[in-house]
Design an enzyme around this catalytic site. Structure first.
Site, mmCIF file in Angstrom:
data_model
loop_
_atom_site.group_PDB
_atom_site.id
_atom_site.type_symbol
_atom_site.label_atom_id
_atom_site.label_comp_id
_atom_site.label_asym_id
_atom_site.label_seq_id
_atom_site.Cartn_x
_atom_site.Cartn_y
_atom_site.Cartn_z
ATOM 1 N N ASP A 1 0.871 -1.170 0.000
ATOM 2 C CA ASP A 1 0.000 0.000 0.000
ATOM 3 C C ASP A 1 0.912 1.225 0.000
ATOM 4 O OD1 ASP A 1 -2.390 1.605 0.577
ATOM 5 O OD2 ASP A 1 -3.202 -0.241 1.435
ATOM 6 N N HIS B 1 -11.267 -3.066 3.403
ATOM 7 C CA HIS B 1 -11.170 -2.735 4.824
ATOM 8 C C HIS B 1 -11.933 -1.458 5.189
ATOM 9 C CE1 HIS B 1 -8.310 -0.297 2.765
ATOM 10 N NE2 HIS B 1 -8.142 0.458 3.845
ATOM 11 N N ASP B 2 -12.605 -0.863 4.222
ATOM 12 C CA ASP B 2 -13.356 0.379 4.483
ATOM 13 C C ASP B 2 -14.862 0.192 4.377
ATOM 14 O OD1 ASP B 2 -11.022 1.931 4.805
ATOM 15 O OD2 ASP B 2 -10.847 2.231 2.641
ATOM 16 N N ASP C 1 -3.118 4.602 -2.226
ATOM 17 C CA ASP C 1 -4.200 5.111 -1.391
ATOM 18 C C ASP C 1 -4.728 6.449 -1.923
ATOM 19 O OD1 ASP C 1 -5.553 4.735 1.265
ATOM 20 O OD2 ASP C 1 -4.605 6.660 1.708
ATOM 21 N N GLU D 1 -6.623 3.439 -5.750
ATOM 22 C CA GLU D 1 -7.881 3.487 -4.996
ATOM 23 C C GLU D 1 -8.643 4.734 -5.445
ATOM 24 O OE1 GLU D 1 -9.840 3.889 -0.533
ATOM 25 O OE2 GLU D 1 -8.028 4.974 -1.061
HETATM 26 C C1 GLC Z 1 -8.096 5.153 2.152
HETATM 27 C C2 GLC Z 1 -7.934 3.937 3.018
HETATM 28 C C3 GLC Z 1 -8.613 4.195 4.323
HETATM 29 C C4 GLC Z 1 -7.940 5.382 4.981
HETATM 30 C C5 GLC Z 1 -7.984 6.591 4.057
HETATM 31 C C6 GLC Z 1 -7.088 7.683 4.537
HETATM 32 O O1 GLC Z 1 -9.416 5.371 1.805
HETATM 33 O O2 GLC Z 1 -8.436 2.810 2.360
HETATM 34 O O3 GLC Z 1 -8.577 3.069 5.166
HETATM 35 O O4 GLC Z 1 -8.560 5.693 6.194
HETATM 36 O O5 GLC Z 1 -7.522 6.255 2.769
HETATM 37 O O6 GLC Z 1 -5.740 7.304 4.407
#
Ligand code: GLC
Length: 549
Positions: A114, A340-341, A216, A279
């Site tokens: 990541d 995970h979100d 990310d 992402e």
């Molecule tokens: C992304 C991650 C998430 C995190 C956010 C801020 O969306 O997947 O878990 O809290 O970024 O870094």
């Protein structure tokens, strides 16, 4: 038998032989805190992951993506980085990482890390130096602004995690911008030095052998250089998350972001066979821009459309069609069912439909990503108030993400085999019924279905690289075909709980059932009519017939 010898060889045909691994493979996301604890502190770690690699081999996936494992104060569980080129002691050491990657590669697994370029921790030495004074050489590494003329934040930009996105720094009398927590200040990607620093961190890991990055919030990285107010959101309704009150026109998806991504891609391309995944939560027509000009952007802009869809045949057929139609020439599709979100898929669509969802994910055109535990049907866990860990539960009540981050349910023993100690998040109360050990022994389990589907993918040119042809979306029934030359499959999914059937003129439909989601109809002939039980999906081999419906 050694694990790598157990792996089925992928289907061999000219298309798949030419295709890069990230097109033919299945990606598996590991949330490191919750996969396997090896040192008894209740938190998962790298050695634990290494011990559990045989599970990934048995499942049949090709790559693992690790959510952040870098040094971090853990305000956002590793998405707040203190050191981009070291491992947090909670997870282990660089030597543990090297050992993990070595073992993974020996077993034929790729490793994706990541990358969190949008923001650092507020404890990062770069930020400490930046906030020390207005004259700091690193002042420009972050986004600092004077208060607005009347006092208060410089503009109306809102944090995704609640409240203004601007935090005031008393010492220097300016505000810094944070799209997420105040403990996660945004880097200034307009600074060439920032870019160079992150690219160096990327090279550090690429040289160590990592096979790519999931980046990310990549669509957030560049912000408006004029700091214009975001417009009010006309569709905002009471009860929506507070930051939806404005449209993030000037804070995300800026045109300049594509230049940054093209640079990142060039860094990745300095090494052979690596992948860049982004992402990106955007509507499909904006999402596909992230393939970049001449496909020089990310290889895979994560396609999250299944995460929020109504579980309805016509809705899903439409979103597949729209996605397929929007893809640029040569752009490779991908599908995600959980991460995970977001709430667990088995809770979103229900335990019965989780099988149908797995069949959908693994038979659509493009690279599937499986979130750890979804292969056994782990459900969203209701975390009691005193065990809540996700900071956003405080600012966005009900949206906390702990419930999808609970420990992997390996078996029915104490702590589900995850750890000898009390885990950092509570286990699901159902872990004695829903766990890998039990499902391994049951030929009709979700786990065995997922394994079979992955095996089928590996051996089927139609699934790996064939065309997608929508056939029918009516009531609860979703029907499509995948074809590569004479390898042709029909996928029939019943998205409802009542039995259903569809009839074609018998000369147009003659085949053999390969996989039922219940695991009990192998080799059944299919002639003219497809019968499905409630919540059943079926993959039907049509290779021997001459006319496709
Ligand atoms: C992304 C991650 C998430 C995190 C956010 C801020 O969306 O997947 O878990 O809290 O970024 O870094």
């Amino acid at each position: 038998m050694a694990f790598h010898e157990m792996r089925d060889q992928p289907a061999s045909n000219d298309a798949t032989q030419r295709a890069p691994w990230w097109q033919t493979g299945v990606i598996y996301q590991i949330y490191p805190r919750s996969f396997q604890d090896s040192n008894g502190d209740g938190v998962g770690d790298l050695r634990g992951i290494a011990q559990r690699l045989p599970h990934l081999i048995e499942l049949g996936v090709d790559a693992l993506w690790l959510s952040p494992i870098f040094t971090s104060p853990m305000a956002d569980f590793g998405y707040d980085i203190f050191d981009y080129t070291d491992i947090d002691p909670l997870f282990g050491t660089l030597a543990d990482f090297d050992a993990l990657i070595e073992t993974a590669h020996r077993l034929g697994l790729k490793v994706i890390l990541d990358l969190v370029p949008n923001h650092t921790s507020d404890q990062h030495p770069w930020f400490k130096e930046s906030r020390a004074s207005r004259q700091s050489p690193k002042r420009n590494w972050y986004i600092w602004r004077d208060p607005s003329p009347g006092g208060g934040p410089p503009n109306n930009w809102l944090s995704d995690f609640g409240g203004s996105a601007w935090a005031y720094d008393r010492q220097t009398g300016q505000y810094y911008y944070h799209a997420f927590l105040a403990a996660q200040p945004d880097l200034n990607w307009r600074s060439p030095e920032v870019r160079a620093a992150i690219y160096d961190a990327m090279r550090f890991w690429l040289r160590r052998g990592v096979d790519g990055f999931r980046v990310d919030v990549i669509w957030h990285v560049v912000k408006d250089d004029q700091f214009r107010d975001n417009p009010a959101n006309p569709n905002f309704q009471a009860g929506n998350p507070a930051h939806h009150a404005v449209v993030p026109l000037y804070t995300a998806d800026r045109p300049e972001v594509h230049d940054v991504i093209a640079e990142m891609r060039r860094v990745v391309d300095e090494f052979s066979s690596r992948v860049l995944i982004g992402e990106i939560y955007l509507p499909v027509e904006r999402l596909v821009a992230y393939y970049g000009r001449d496909l020089g952007g990310v290889h895979l802009p994560f396609n999250f459309s299944l995460l929020g869809t109504r579980w309805h045949a016509r809705t899903i057929a439409k979103l597949i069609d729209e996605y397929e139609a929007a893809l640029p020439a040569g752009g490779w599709p991908n599908w995600v069912l959980g991460n995970h979100d977001r709430p667990r898929v088995a809770s979103r669509v229900g335990a019965e439909q989780a099988r149908v969802a797995a069949m959908l994910l693994l038979t659509l055109r493009g690279t599937p990503t499986i979130y750890y535990g979804d292969e056994i049907g782990m459900q969203q866990v209701a975390v009691p108030p005193d065990r809540i860990r996700d900071p956003i539960e405080n600012t966005l009540p009900g949206l906390g993400r702990d419930g999808c981050r609970t420990p992997m349910q390996w078996d029915g023993t104490a702590n589900a085999g995850f750890s000898p100690a009390e885990p950092w998040l509570p286990l699901s109360s159902t872990f004695r019924e829903i766990n890998l050990a039990g499902e391994r022994d049951d030929d009709t389990s979700l786990y065995q279905l997922v394994r079979r589907l992955i095996r089928l993918r590996r051996s089927s040119p139609a699934l790996l690289s064939g065309s997608y042809q929508p056939l029918l979306a009516s009531g609860d029934l979703l029907l499509y075909a995948r074809a590569w030359r004479r390898d042709r499959l029909l996928i029939a999914l019943n998205l409802g709980s009542e039995p259903t059937a569809v009839t074609f003129p018998s000369h147009t439909l003659a085949g053999r059932l390969l996989v039922s989601s219940f695991g009990d109809r192998d080799d059944e002939p299919v002639l003219g009519t497809i019968h499905l039980r409630g919540d059943e999906g079926a993959v039907i081999d049509l290779s021997d017939q001459t006319i496709l419906p």
